[in-house]
Design an enzyme around this catalytic site. Structure first.
Site, PDB file in Angstrom:
ATOM      1  N   SER A 241      -8.764  32.882 -10.952  1.00 61.10           N
ATOM      2  CA  SER A 241      -9.558  32.173 -12.471  1.00 61.10           C
ATOM      3  C   SER A 241      -9.358  30.603 -12.631  1.00 61.10           C
ATOM      4  CB  SER A 241      -9.503  32.713 -14.047  1.00 61.10           C
ATOM      5  OG  SER A 241      -7.837  32.604 -14.247  1.00 61.10           O
ATOM      6  N   ASP A 242     -10.031  29.647 -13.116  1.00 65.49           N
ATOM      7  CA  ASP A 242      -9.959  28.296 -12.976  1.00 65.49           C
ATOM      8  C   ASP A 242      -8.729  28.053 -13.921  1.00 65.49           C
ATOM      9  OD1 ASP A 242      -9.299  25.924 -12.450  1.00 65.49           O
ATOM     10  OD2 ASP A 242     -11.720  25.704 -12.384  1.00 65.49           O
ATOM     11  N   ALA A 243      -8.045  27.235 -13.866  1.00 65.78           N
ATOM     12  CA  ALA A 243      -6.668  27.051 -14.723  1.00 65.78           C
ATOM     13  C   ALA A 243      -6.872  27.084 -16.037  1.00 65.78           C
ATOM     14  CB  ALA A 243      -6.188  25.790 -14.790  1.00 65.78           C
TER      15      ALA A 243
END
Length: 966
Positions: A241-243
């Site tokens: 997942s992205d930050a």
């Protein structure tokens, strides 16, 4: 780490998956939860080291100090050079290995690159990070970079490439909460297409999901991750997942009212590694397991994927078995790597215009040269860059090249500021403390000693070097201010309380070196910070302070700007005295277009355009060099300036490469990876992801571009001849083979980029005007010829058939076009393809509403029952199902799965036009709610034969599926 065989997972002779399962099964429950995060902790009892997923590597290793620095990805794409991308990937992974050896717990080998997002709109703030608007170009270049990064060993990976951001991610405004509406044809033919090749051919081992939703479903929860990426394409690595995005399911999307279900559903949807707040994530995982929302089998499956990649990186094997384990410091910033970077810069340069062969210039003359513009004597880095090991500016490159004298001026004003409220000249304070020394405040002594004569006052101020500042205008109300003597930038201090002149560059997630200078009606200016807070003169201390509010009453926030040196006048004077003027313009990659900020407009800053115009007025021998992260709209420049170059922010070798091209030591052959529009008026809404209906990108754009996709000139004329087809008729399972002869008819060696486009001459649906199918960058010596061959599987001509939800190669005559750009076709021929005929819409069987042929005023949203639904955005919205066959028996009923917001909903069924024959109206009332899906039906006028069917919707009406019956 010393290798043992205490456990089966440490035995390299066992089968890989068996080893991974053994390790995962030995972890305790708490160790498993801890290992679900980006920072996987050490498990000392098992001899497992700590590991971090995610080292930024968009164009070289970033944030870890000095590393080989390549052009921004938008520039790399302009090389159109697949083999070069493979070598760049190889350098990046070599240096990743070096960084890993320095600190294996922090400098991981899972690299967050490349960015594969489709750039259907050049206003996107992150335009610099991706490879352009075409899925074939993007897919090919990304594939070769991935292969270079991951290596070619059958067992071990040198590093891991993480493709990002999946999917429909091309705007920053509301990126965390917004949804990209993408119908099946756009999805399959465009957005998914770019990601397919890097997985199926490049074998990328990782992927990052996007912040946005897709048709109402947060991207990290979307079924495409499992169904297409891991299913159809067979990706066997891990998804990250992205930050902050897992928590964003609740915080930004409001999709759930707590973190727990979001974490649970993201893991089940395919997220294997969570990049988020550690404590919140672990708490949510534990709670999800306790509540039965998540099972340990789900956790084990995710950990299997992440640890499997770590095994393939050789972490658990003896070093002597892994050829990449021996890579050490000797592989950091080597001469070979520097040469690859320099080659990449040269190959990325695009010659946009060259009237009357103005370029190349002669380096042998002794005439003066004027280099003008701030971008002429600086090399910028962007957010995802490493530290520059060195930098050669355009000015330095030109000075090293020519015999004549080179004059330089950045075109910026040198100014002093005077407080309008308390009087006194702003100055950098001189005290013993370094921090205080950088404080910008008032020097009353300087003010009191100023001569009354304005000219003498300017001269006196100019001698007070602590009161002289350089102002750079980046357009759209954004300025940077530097102390002229040292070059230190004004910046807001970390506490957000005062202004100091202490920054070495404008840089950071929040760029605190950007200021607003708002001129008042009386000529005075109000200064504001990067986040819109007022700057004012504070009390008796006389320091520039930052207000807590956007405005401050009184004179304390007003200043007089006194121009000590007019930058435009100085630049014009330098241009007037020189034989040739070289004007550098473009952008600062941290200002007006970056992550979280889309670009306000396509235009060059007004001050830069004026600089070009004024220089050209006194010197018609003007060359413009555009250094930028994205395309610009610059009609005046194209109309008047005889020679124009473009390159991205390209790193240390920028100046040498530009000088080589300007003075003929290298013939440019870069090609544009995006359409350059004349105006943003040629674009639709930034949030409109339908490139077909909005006629966006070169595939569908019918307007006149400033520069078309694939455009780029060379110094050598290239002759195309002898286009030969192996066969003039082929079947859908065949391969089209063709060749073309290219000859350099000039007197200078040069590269050429040969481009193959196709189009279907006639179709029942709207097909692209042209589609890039293949390209080849070749080098030809003066007078040399080469035969370029292409092999194109006929399946690459397919479209997505919404009537059957699958790819289809249509029967018909296809034009094969070979040329120098999408608008400069040199040769073409036709091939007859024996494929399929798209059948009529069969509306007597259940039809998904998203499979429309056309629409007005609708978008796609998530259905709570799964999949996407059509929602009307206003009364009179409609969706079209064209060429529907009802047969002779006719129909008498319309059935649909519907929901609605508001007091009621409505579906009108009309034939052949949105206001055509009304054959029935489905009235929706009762228990309203967009999640309250119901089976609804209405008796309609019998219809038979073939018709275009329009479903006309009332605002708020949602329809997921329908059919006609008897």
């Amino acid at each position: 780490m010393e290798q043992t065989t205490k456990y089966p997972f440490q035995d390299h002779t066992l089968e890989l998956d068996q080893r991974v399962y053994d390790l995962v099964n030995r972890l305790t429950e708490e160790e498993k939860i801890e290992s679900m995060l980006q920072y996987q902790p050490a498990v000392e009892r098992l001899g497992v080291g700590a590991y971090k997923h995610g080292t930024e590597a968009a164009h070289g290793i970033a944030w870890l100090g000095e590393a080989t620095f390549f052009p921004q990805p938008v520039g790399l794409a302009c090389t159109w050079d697949s083999e070069l991308m493979h070598r760049i990937g190889n350098v990046i992974s070599d240096e990743a290995r070096v960084m890993y050896k320095r600190n294996p717990a922090i400098n991981g080998l899972t690299l967050w690159a490349p960015t594969v997002d489709m750039e259907r709109d050049p206003r996107w703030g992150r335009n610099e990070e991706a490879y352009g608007e075409d899925p074939r170009l993007t897919g090919e270049l990304a594939t070769r970079l991935v292969q270079g990064i991951q290596g070619d060993h059958p067992t071990y990976l040198k590093a891991v490439a993480t493709l990002k951001h999946f999917l429909g991610n091309n705007n920053e405004v509301d990126r965390g909460s917004g949804s990209s509406s993408i119908d099946p044809r756009n999805m399959r033919e465009y957005y998914l297409k770019a990601f397919e090749q890097p997985f199926t051919e490049g074998k990328a081992q990782s992927m990052m999901t996007a912040y946005n939703s897709i048709n109402g479903t947060p991207a990290l929860l979307h079924p495409l991750v499992q169904e297409v990426v891991k299913g159809e394409w067979g990706m066997d690595g891990f998804i990250v997942s992205d930050a902050g995005d897992v928590m964003g399911i609740m915080n930004d999307h409001g999709y759930y009212d707590s973190h727990t279900p979001g974490v649970a559903e993201s893991v089940k949807a395919g997220i294997d590694s969570i990049t988020d707040d550690a404590d919140l994530s672990k708490a949510a995982l534990r709670e999800a397991l306790e509540q039965g929302l998540l099972s340990w089998e789900d956790i084990d499956r995710a950990l299997f994927h992440t640890f499997r990649v770590r095994f393939r990186l050789g972490e658990f094997d003896p070093a002597e078995l892994n050829p990449y384990a021996a890579i050490g410091e000797e592989s950091m910033m080597t001469e070979e790597a520097k040469a690859v970077a320099a080659e990449a810069v040269r190959k990325s340069i695009v010659l946009l215009k060259n009237d009357n062969g103005m370029l190349p210039l002669s380096s042998q003359g002794t005439d003066d040269v004027a280099v003008i513009g701030e971008l002429g004597d600086i090399v910028y880095r962007d957010w995802y860059s490493g530290t520059l090991p060195y930098a050669v500016t355009g000015l330095q490159g030109i000075e090293a090249k020519v015999k004549g004298k080179v004059h330089y001026h950045d075109g910026n004003d040198r100014v002093s500021f005077k407080s309008a409220g308390q009087g006194g000249i702003l100055s950098v304070q001189q005290t013993e403390s370094e921090k205080e020394k950088a404080t910008v405040g008032v020097d009353w002594s300087a003010d009191s000693s100023l001569p009354s004569d304005p000219a003498n006052a300017v001269e006196a101020l100019s001698k007070n070097t602590n009161s002289v500042f350089t102002v750079s205008d980046w357009g759209f109300g954004s300025y940077t201010i530097r102390l002229a003597e040292s070059g230190k930038y004004w910046t807001a201090d970390d506490e957000g309380r005062q202004i100091t002149a202490s920054a070495d560059e404008a840089y950071g997630w929040f760029v605190k070196e950007v200021f607003g200078l708002d001129q008042q009606d009386d000529g005075r200016i109000a200064i504001s910070t990067w986040n819109g807070r007022a700057v004012y003169l504070s009390g008796t201390e006389g320091n520039l302070a930052i207000a807590e509010e956007q405005t401050v009453p009184g004179e304390e926030r007003l200043f007089e700007k006194m121009v000590l040196e007019n930058g435009l006048e100085q630049a014009v004077a330098a241009a007037r005295a020189a034989k040739t003027a070289i004007v550098f313009v473009g952008n600062n990659p941290l200002i007006n277009g970056k992550e979280e900020n889309d670009r306000p407009s396509l235009e060059l800053p007004a001050s830069q355009l004026k600089l070009i115009q004024e220089v050209y007025a006194v010197n018609p021998n003007t060359v413009v060099v555009v250094v930028g992260s994205y395309p610009f709209a610059m009609e005046w420049v194209e109309e008047h300036i005889p020679a124009i170059l473009y390159l991205s922010h390209a790193g240390p070798e920028l100046g040498n490469a530009v000088a080589d091209v300007l003075y003929g030591d290298y013939a440019p052959a870069g090609r544009l990876n995006m359409t350059w529009y004349r105006s943003e008026e040629q674009l639709g809404d930034l949030r409109d992801y339908d490139i077909i209906r909005s006629e966006r990108t070169y595939q569908y754009f019918r307007g006149q571009a400033l520069y078309p996709f694939g455009h780029g000139l060379t110094y050598a004329p290239m002759e195309y001849s002898s286009l030969e087809l192996e066969a003039e008729e082929v079947d859908a399972e065949d391969t089209i083979r063709l060749s073309v002869t290219i000859r350099n008819t000039g007197e200078i060696d040069s590269d050429e980029v040969v481009q193959l486009y196709t189009k279907l001459d006639q179709s029942r649906i709207q097909r692209p005007l042209r589609t890039l199918q293949a390209f080849r960058r070749i080098h030809l010596a003066a007078g040399q010829s080469s035969v370029v061959t292409f092999e194109l599987p006929v399946t690459e001509l397919s479209c997505w058939d919404v009537t059957r939800s699958r790819y289809c190669v249509e029967t018909g005559s296809y034009t094969l076009m070979v040329g120098r750009s999408s608008a400069d076709i040199q040769l073409q021929s036709n091939v007859q393809v024996n494929g399929e005929v798209i059948p009529p819409q069969e509306l007597t069987k259940p039809v998904l509403a998203e499979n429309y042929d056309d629409y007005r005023q609708v978008h796609l949203v998530e259905s709570s029952e799964g999949g996407a639904a059509v929602e009307a955005l206003g009364d009179g919205a409609w969706i079209l199902f064209g060429d529907a066959e009802f047969g002779e028996a006719g129909t008498g009923i319309f059935q649909a799965r519907t929901a609605f917001a508001g007091e009621s909903g409505e579906v009108q069924i009309r034939l052949d036009a949105p206001d055509g024959i009304l054959i029935g109206t489905l009235e929706l009332s009762g228990s309203a709610g967009i999640t309250n899906w119901q089976n609804t039906s209405v008796n309609i006028q019998s219809v038979n034969g073939r018709h275009n069917v329009y479903l006309v919707l009332r605002q708020g009406t949602r329809i997921r599926e329908f059919r006609f019956g008897q």
